[in-house]
Design an enzyme around this catalytic site. Sequence first.
Site, PDB file in Angstrom:
ATOM      1  N   SER A 253       0.835  -1.200   0.000  1.00 54.21           N
ATOM      2  CA  SER A 253       0.000   0.000   0.000  1.00 54.21           C
ATOM      3  C   SER A 253       0.868   1.246   0.000  1.00 54.21           C
ATOM      4  O   SER A 253       2.001   1.240   0.489  1.00 54.21           O
ATOM      5  CB  SER A 253      -0.910  -0.014   1.216  1.00 54.21           C
ATOM      6  OG  SER A 253      -0.115   0.118   2.370  1.00 54.21           O
ATOM      7  N   LYS A 254       0.295   2.297  -0.540  1.00 56.36           N
ATOM      8  CA  LYS A 254       1.011   3.568  -0.622  1.00 56.36           C
ATOM      9  C   LYS A 254       1.386   4.032   0.793  1.00 56.36           C
ATOM     10  O   LYS A 254       2.456   4.557   1.021  1.00 56.36           O
ATOM     11  CB  LYS A 254       0.095   4.611  -1.267  1.00 56.36           C
ATOM     12  CG  LYS A 254       0.757   5.279  -2.457  1.00 56.36           C
ATOM     13  CD  LYS A 254      -0.207   6.175  -3.154  1.00 56.36           C
ATOM     14  CE  LYS A 254       0.387   7.530  -3.499  1.00 56.36           C
ATOM     15  NZ  LYS A 254       1.805   7.627  -3.724  1.00 56.36           N
ATOM     16  N   ARG A 255       0.472   3.757   1.709  1.00 54.73           N
ATOM     17  CA  ARG A 255       0.681   4.205   3.094  1.00 54.73           C
ATOM     18  C   ARG A 255       1.999   3.653   3.650  1.00 54.73           C
ATOM     19  O   ARG A 255       2.752   4.341   4.321  1.00 54.73           O
ATOM     20  CB  ARG A 255      -0.499   3.734   3.947  1.00 54.73           C
ATOM     21  CG  ARG A 255      -0.514   4.262   5.358  1.00 54.73           C
ATOM     22  CD  ARG A 255      -1.776   3.824   6.064  1.00 54.73           C
ATOM     23  NE  ARG A 255      -1.930   2.371   6.078  1.00 54.73           N
ATOM     24  CZ  ARG A 255      -1.314   1.552   6.917  1.00 54.73           C
ATOM     25  NH1 ARG A 255      -0.511   2.052   7.828  1.00 54.73           N
ATOM     26  NH2 ARG A 255      -1.504   0.256   6.872  1.00 54.73           N
ATOM     27  N   ASN A 257       4.490   2.233   1.688  1.00 55.58           N
ATOM     28  CA  ASN A 257       5.628   2.489   0.818  1.00 55.58           C
ATOM     29  C   ASN A 257       6.005   3.961   0.789  1.00 55.58           C
ATOM     30  O   ASN A 257       7.114   4.311   0.423  1.00 55.58           O
ATOM     31  CB  ASN A 257       5.339   1.996  -0.599  1.00 55.58           C
ATOM     32  CG  ASN A 257       6.618   1.885  -1.401  1.00 55.58           C
ATOM     33  OD1 ASN A 257       7.677   1.646  -0.828  1.00 55.58           O
ATOM     34  ND2 ASN A 257       6.535   2.087  -2.693  1.00 55.58           N
ATOM     35  N   ASP A 258       5.054   4.816   1.162  1.00 58.66           N
ATOM     36  CA  ASP A 258       5.346   6.245   1.100  1.00 58.66           C
ATOM     37  C   ASP A 258       6.154   6.746   2.287  1.00 58.66           C
ATOM     38  O   ASP A 258       6.474   7.917   2.367  1.00 58.66           O
ATOM     39  CB  ASP A 258       4.040   7.041   0.987  1.00 58.66           C
ATOM     40  CG  ASP A 258       3.758   7.338  -0.476  1.00 58.66           C
ATOM     41  OD1 ASP A 258       4.494   6.813  -1.320  1.00 58.66           O
ATOM     42  OD2 ASP A 258       2.827   8.105  -0.755  1.00 58.66           O
TER      43      ASP A 258
END
Length: 481
Positions: A253-255, A257-258
């Site tokens: 998820s972007k959460r 990986n960000d």
Amino acid sequence: MSIVRVRFAPSPTGFLHLGGLRTALYDYLFARHNGGSLILRIEDTDQNRKVEGAVENLIAAFSRLGIEFDEGPGLGGNFGPYVQSRRLDIYSKYAHKLMERGFAYRCFCSAETLELMRKEQQGQKQFPKYNRRCLTLTEEEVNQRLEQGLKYVIRLKMPDDRTFEVHDQIRGKVEIDVSQLDDQVLIKSDGYPTYHLAAVVDDHLMRISHVIRGEEWLPSTPKHVYLYECLGWQTPVWVHLPLILNPDKSKLSKRMNDVSVDSYLQKGYLKEALINFVALLGWHGADDRELYSLLELCREFTLERVNKAGAVFDLTKLDWMNGQYIRNLPLEQIAALCKPDFTQAGIDSGDQDKFHKVIELVRKRVTLSKEIVQQSVRYYVDQQISGQDLETLKKESSQRVISWFLNELNALREISGTDLQAIISKGKELLEMSAKEYFAPLNIALSFSRSCPELHGIIDILGLDETRRRLRLAENVITQE
Ligand code: GLU
């Protein structure tokens, strides 16, 4: 094997994330394992996505992690410049070469024309793809348009009568259907190359032996293979790393990986743990071992042990690993890491002996290095005792423990050489109390909380005088009412 030269080729669009770190780390480990070179190449050909300061951030993050490049911006090397926006004439030269050989052509279609084309194709339930209307322009028609100053892109004419096979070091032979591949734009209307042309040209000119990158680039690889063919160059070895997945096996998820590498470091994850964790996201050693130093990874890393299957990003494993490193790295290293946190919290950690004892005691019980200071304050500054802890301290049985213990300590001249453990055990027997009844008040009195490390460790940190003062304070809790 030929000379190993690998590159990490980030686009400067933000901070270094764990996914990027994984690619860079595998590049680094592969280069070091084989005595090769690691090149940092900045792929900044998409001017719209460029973020100010991103390159500097990236370089700083790697230097904090101890990952060193051999060639790159600011490092020099024989194959520079290492920033793509400074190599535009090189890409243009090869795009023209491709046109001369009939492998590429100018396309003057405007954005509106392309949009219309796309809508029409969708309406006819066709796969949206450039319809090659500019491929058939005569030389005269092309020149006319050039004279009119019309904007154009240069496209690669993809062959449509072939299947492409990519030989990937990890996946083996991969067949990729190219029937749906567009005639790839090589040079955009602003004169900048696309990633595809720039990466191929640079990988060749920079003599890259192995292209190591995420699996998401595998579908583009036929275009690259074809470009190598058209230019008469030998392809590098392709190495596509497995995707990184959430614990439920969905795409990361972007959460998650960000989160930048820097913010993990700021939260109190150690660089050693981050590197170790990231190294195991898709690679495994010869046995079940989980803890590896960077040096050990350099020694052990081979592409044969990179997995095909997606790698699960398990934050609980990172937490576990971090705890391991906090406990097992040399004490001086952890102490140096925490020193600024102590200063920031206003704690005078000048007494080196005490500071080291505190760190040694506390580090056994934390996950993040930032928690060390939080759990250490109580050995420097009195804390408020409240709630259940206060109630416990006021109990008659608690007061009996405190008085007895204080009495014992009052009889001592000094603490060194004293068998504290023996005194602690003696009290428990004499007073005939349960462990809970006996230890809770002592813990609360000496560390201001019932949950704390072993008593003799705390007393050793506090010293005889401070231990007695805290016990007296606990005795006074009743009289203070
Ligand atoms: N610039 C590309 C990226 O940031 C690099 C892909 C590659 O390594 O070829 O993902």
